[in-house]
Scaffold this motif. Structure first.
Motif, PDB file in Angstrom:
ATOM      1  N   MET A  47       0.888  -1.340  -0.035  1.00  0.00           N
ATOM      2  CA  MET A  47       0.070   0.025   0.042  1.00  0.00           C
ATOM      3  C   MET A  47       0.868   1.290  -0.143  1.00  0.00           C
ATOM      4  SD  MET A  47      -3.353  -1.260   2.240  1.00  0.00           S
ATOM      5  CE  MET A  47      -3.128  -0.194   3.383  1.00  0.00           C
ATOM      6  N   ASP A  48       1.744   1.295  -0.806  1.00  0.00           N
ATOM      7  CA  ASP A  48       2.773   2.346  -0.996  1.00  0.00           C
ATOM      8  C   ASP A  48       2.142   3.647  -1.341  1.00  0.00           C
ATOM      9  OD1 ASP A  48       2.607   0.858  -3.023  1.00  0.00           O
ATOM     10  OD2 ASP A  48       4.352   1.185  -3.902  1.00  0.00           O
ATOM     11  N   TYR A  49       1.272   3.494  -2.290  1.00  0.00           N
ATOM     12  CA  TYR A  49       0.861   4.910  -2.544  1.00  0.00           C
ATOM     13  C   TYR A  49      -0.708   4.876  -2.499  1.00  0.00           C
ATOM     14  CZ  TYR A  49      -0.913   1.728  -6.608  1.00  0.00           C
ATOM     15  OH  TYR A  49      -1.735   0.534  -7.070  1.00  0.00           O
ATOM     16  N   ILE A  50      -1.027   4.485  -1.209  1.00  0.00           N
ATOM     17  CA  ILE A  50      -2.522   4.633  -0.576  1.00  0.00           C
ATOM     18  C   ILE A  50      -2.933   6.045  -0.515  1.00  0.00           C
ATOM     19  CG2 ILE A  50      -1.990   4.989   1.734  1.00  0.00           C
ATOM     20  CD1 ILE A  50      -4.406   2.924   2.175  1.00  0.00           C
ATOM     21  N   ASP A  51      -2.158   7.029  -0.314  1.00  0.00           N
ATOM     22  CA  ASP A  51      -2.655   8.363  -0.456  1.00  0.00           C
ATOM     23  C   ASP A  51      -2.994   8.947  -1.825  1.00  0.00           C
ATOM     24  OD1 ASP A  51      -3.197   8.454   2.283  1.00  0.00           O
ATOM     25  OD2 ASP A  51      -1.271   9.538   2.511  1.00  0.00           O
ATOM     26  N   ASP A  52      -2.090   8.506  -2.796  1.00  0.00           N
ATOM     27  CA  ASP A  52      -2.133   9.047  -4.236  1.00  0.00           C
ATOM     28  C   ASP A  52      -3.335   8.618  -5.057  1.00  0.00           C
ATOM     29  OD1 ASP A  52       0.343  10.340  -3.597  1.00  0.00           O
ATOM     30  OD2 ASP A  52       1.679   8.545  -4.509  1.00  0.00           O
ATOM     31  N   ILE A  53      -4.161   7.447  -4.505  1.00  0.00           N
ATOM     32  CA  ILE A  53      -4.928   6.767  -5.373  1.00  0.00           C
ATOM     33  C   ILE A  53      -6.414   7.649  -5.446  1.00  0.00           C
ATOM     34  CG2 ILE A  53      -5.896   5.237  -3.572  1.00  0.00           C
ATOM     35  CD1 ILE A  53      -5.895   2.865  -5.761  1.00  0.00           C
ATOM     36  N   PHE A  54      -6.541   8.267  -4.211  1.00  0.00           N
ATOM     37  CA  PHE A  54      -7.733   9.058  -3.855  1.00  0.00           C
ATOM     38  C   PHE A  54      -8.001  10.524  -4.694  1.00  0.00           C
ATOM     39  CE2 PHE A  54      -7.197   6.948   0.246  1.00  0.00           C
ATOM     40  CZ  PHE A  54      -7.912   5.846  -0.050  1.00  0.00           C
ATOM     41  N   ASN A  55      -9.074  10.883  -5.147  1.00  0.00           N
ATOM     42  CA  ASN A  55      -9.126  12.271  -5.856  1.00  0.00           C
ATOM     43  C   ASN A  55     -10.058  13.045  -4.675  1.00  0.00           C
ATOM     44  OD1 ASN A  55     -12.105  11.622  -5.883  1.00  0.00           O
ATOM     45  ND2 ASN A  55     -11.829  10.617  -7.622  1.00  0.00           N
ATOM     46  N   GLU A  56     -10.092  14.188  -5.119  1.00  0.00           N
ATOM     47  CA  GLU A  56     -10.714  15.252  -4.140  1.00  0.00           C
ATOM     48  C   GLU A  56     -11.802  14.999  -3.122  1.00  0.00           C
ATOM     49  OE1 GLU A  56     -11.670  20.106  -4.161  1.00  0.00           O
ATOM     50  OE2 GLU A  56     -10.807  19.167  -6.075  1.00  0.00           O
ATOM     51  N   LYS A  57     -12.957  14.456  -4.321  1.00  0.00           N
ATOM     52  CA  LYS A  57     -14.195  14.087  -3.800  1.00  0.00           C
ATOM     53  C   LYS A  57     -14.093  12.915  -2.567  1.00  0.00           C
ATOM     54  CE  LYS A  57     -16.991  15.172  -7.977  1.00  0.00           C
ATOM     55  NZ  LYS A  57     -17.803  14.588  -8.938  1.00  0.00           N
ATOM     56  N   GLU A  58     -13.065  11.976  -2.961  1.00  0.00           N
ATOM     57  CA  GLU A  58     -12.701  10.764  -2.058  1.00  0.00           C
ATOM     58  C   GLU A  58     -12.371  11.472  -0.672  1.00  0.00           C
ATOM     59  OE1 GLU A  58     -12.612   7.353  -5.376  1.00  0.00           O
ATOM     60  OE2 GLU A  58     -10.789   8.684  -4.711  1.00  0.00           O
ATOM     61  N   TRP A  59     -11.429  12.354  -0.651  1.00  0.00           N
ATOM     62  CA  TRP A  59     -10.549  13.099   0.401  1.00  0.00           C
ATOM     63  C   TRP A  59     -11.552  13.842   0.996  1.00  0.00           C
ATOM     64  CZ3 TRP A  59      -6.787  11.290   2.633  1.00  0.00           C
ATOM     65  CH2 TRP A  59      -5.593  10.736   1.890  1.00  0.00           C
ATOM     66  N   MET A 118      -9.175  -0.706 -10.608  1.00  0.00           N
ATOM     67  CA  MET A 118      -8.141  -0.565 -11.325  1.00  0.00           C
ATOM     68  C   MET A 118      -7.694  -1.839 -12.318  1.00  0.00           C
ATOM     69  SD  MET A 118      -5.320   1.788  -9.147  1.00  0.00           S
ATOM     70  CE  MET A 118      -3.801   1.319 -10.266  1.00  0.00           C
ATOM     71  N   GLU A 119      -7.803  -3.058 -11.418  1.00  0.00           N
ATOM     72  CA  GLU A 119      -7.357  -4.297 -11.850  1.00  0.00           C
ATOM     73  C   GLU A 119      -8.557  -4.772 -13.101  1.00  0.00           C
ATOM     74  OE1 GLU A 119      -4.879  -6.732 -11.298  1.00  0.00           O
ATOM     75  OE2 GLU A 119      -4.008  -5.178 -10.255  1.00  0.00           O
ATOM     76  N   PHE A 120      -9.683  -4.600 -12.503  1.00  0.00           N
ATOM     77  CA  PHE A 120     -10.989  -5.036 -13.403  1.00  0.00           C
ATOM     78  C   PHE A 120     -10.775  -4.249 -14.757  1.00  0.00           C
ATOM     79  CE2 PHE A 120     -15.305  -4.713 -15.020  1.00  0.00           C
ATOM     80  CZ  PHE A 120     -15.685  -6.098 -15.011  1.00  0.00           C
ATOM     81  N   LEU A 121     -10.469  -2.904 -14.804  1.00  0.00           N
ATOM     82  CA  LEU A 121     -10.720  -2.088 -15.783  1.00  0.00           C
ATOM     83  C   LEU A 121      -9.054  -2.151 -16.596  1.00  0.00           C
ATOM     84  CD1 LEU A 121     -12.730   0.955 -14.860  1.00  0.00           C
ATOM     85  CD2 LEU A 121     -13.538  -0.953 -16.237  1.00  0.00           C
ATOM     86  N   ASP A 122      -8.193  -2.903 -16.170  1.00  0.00           N
ATOM     87  CA  ASP A 122      -6.788  -2.814 -16.303  1.00  0.00           C
ATOM     88  C   ASP A 122      -6.389  -1.150 -16.797  1.00  0.00           C
ATOM     89  OD1 ASP A 122      -4.509  -4.014 -16.970  1.00  0.00           O
ATOM     90  OD2 ASP A 122      -4.769  -3.948 -19.241  1.00  0.00           O
ATOM     91  N   ILE A 123      -6.597  -0.313 -15.629  1.00  0.00           N
ATOM     92  CA  ILE A 123      -5.977   1.099 -15.714  1.00  0.00           C
ATOM     93  C   ILE A 123      -4.958   1.358 -14.914  1.00  0.00           C
ATOM     94  CG2 ILE A 123      -8.075   1.713 -16.906  1.00  0.00           C
ATOM     95  CD1 ILE A 123      -8.956   2.529 -14.002  1.00  0.00           C
ATOM     96  N   GLY A 124      -4.454   2.478 -14.870  1.00  0.00           N
ATOM     97  CA  GLY A 124      -3.271   2.833 -14.105  1.00  0.00           C
ATOM     98  C   GLY A 124      -3.536   3.904 -12.957  1.00  0.00           C
ATOM     99  N   LEU A 125      -2.711   4.280 -12.332  1.00  0.00           N
ATOM    100  CA  LEU A 125      -3.175   5.448 -11.226  1.00  0.00           C
ATOM    101  C   LEU A 125      -3.559   6.350 -11.741  1.00  0.00           C
ATOM    102  CD1 LEU A 125      -2.660   5.754  -8.127  1.00  0.00           C
ATOM    103  CD2 LEU A 125      -0.610   6.550  -8.368  1.00  0.00           C
ATOM    104  N   ASP A 126      -3.008   7.191 -12.848  1.00  0.00           N
ATOM    105  CA  ASP A 126      -3.431   8.254 -13.456  1.00  0.00           C
ATOM    106  C   ASP A 126      -4.970   8.280 -13.681  1.00  0.00           C
ATOM    107  OD1 ASP A 126      -1.064   9.574 -13.015  1.00  0.00           O
ATOM    108  OD2 ASP A 126      -0.400   8.999 -15.251  1.00  0.00           O
ATOM    109  N   GLU A 127      -5.364   7.201 -14.226  1.00  0.00           N
ATOM    110  CA  GLU A 127      -6.834   6.955 -14.865  1.00  0.00           C
ATOM    111  C   GLU A 127      -7.665   6.791 -13.603  1.00  0.00           C
ATOM    112  OE1 GLU A 127      -4.130   5.513 -18.076  1.00  0.00           O
ATOM    113  OE2 GLU A 127      -4.264   4.897 -16.069  1.00  0.00           O
TER     114      GLU A 127
END
Length: 160
Positions: A1-13, A39-48
């Motif tokens: 969970m190294d990038y746990i804080d990076d995965i959230f957007n403003e609405k989630e925060w 992310m896994e299901f849609l095969d997308i990355g952190l930016d998406e």
């Protein structure tokens, strides 16, 4: 969970910031693992994934909003459940809504759950010689309750 804080957007925060105490930790874990599953299901990355918001609807169920992948005809829903030691996530096509629930099976049946059972369910449980329990019936009902409200008006036929 190294990038746990990076995965959230403003609405989630914004959602996480109104939680408190133990609820904050549970909400953060739920959001994090839910977004990882998407992310896994849609095969997308952190930016998406930052463009996809995983929020709570009015009845407290998780809902995926701002899903840019709807353009790819992927209208997905999510159901999340957990105990202290177990976590479950179910991603589904909105055309086939589903819910998931986990209940801890105790050595003695959880008597407080009996109020959620019908007379017929209590009889089936008694006749099952220990196969069925309060937890099993409650978990099935909890799973159904997680199906989006507008779909609950569907008619169900009795299984025989």
């Amino acid at each position: 969970m190294d990038y746990i804080d990076d995965i959230f957007n403003e609405k989630e925060w914004n959602y996480l910031n109104v939680q408190n105490g133990k609820r904050t930790i549970e909400a953060k874990k739920s959001l994090y693992f839910g977004k990882k599953a998407i992310m896994e299901f849609l095969d997308i990355g952190l930016d998406e994934i930052k463009n996809v918001s995983l929020l709570k609807e009015v009845f407290g169920q998780p809902i995926i909003v701002n899903n840019p992948f709807l353009l790819m005809n992927m209208n997905i829903g999510i159901s999340i459940t957990y105990t202290d030691k177990t976590f479950g996530i179910l991603i589904f096509d909105q055309l086939h809504p589903m819910g998931i629930d986990i209940e801890i099976k105790t050595k003695t049946d959880s008597e407080f759950l009996e109020i959620y059972l019908t007379k017929s369910e209590k009889k089936k449980m008694k006749d099952s010689e220990g196969l069925l329990s309060n937890e099993i019936f409650f978990s099935a009902k909890e799973s159904l309750s997680k199906i989006p409200l507008h779909l609950k008006s569907m008619r169900f036929s009795r299984l025989k």
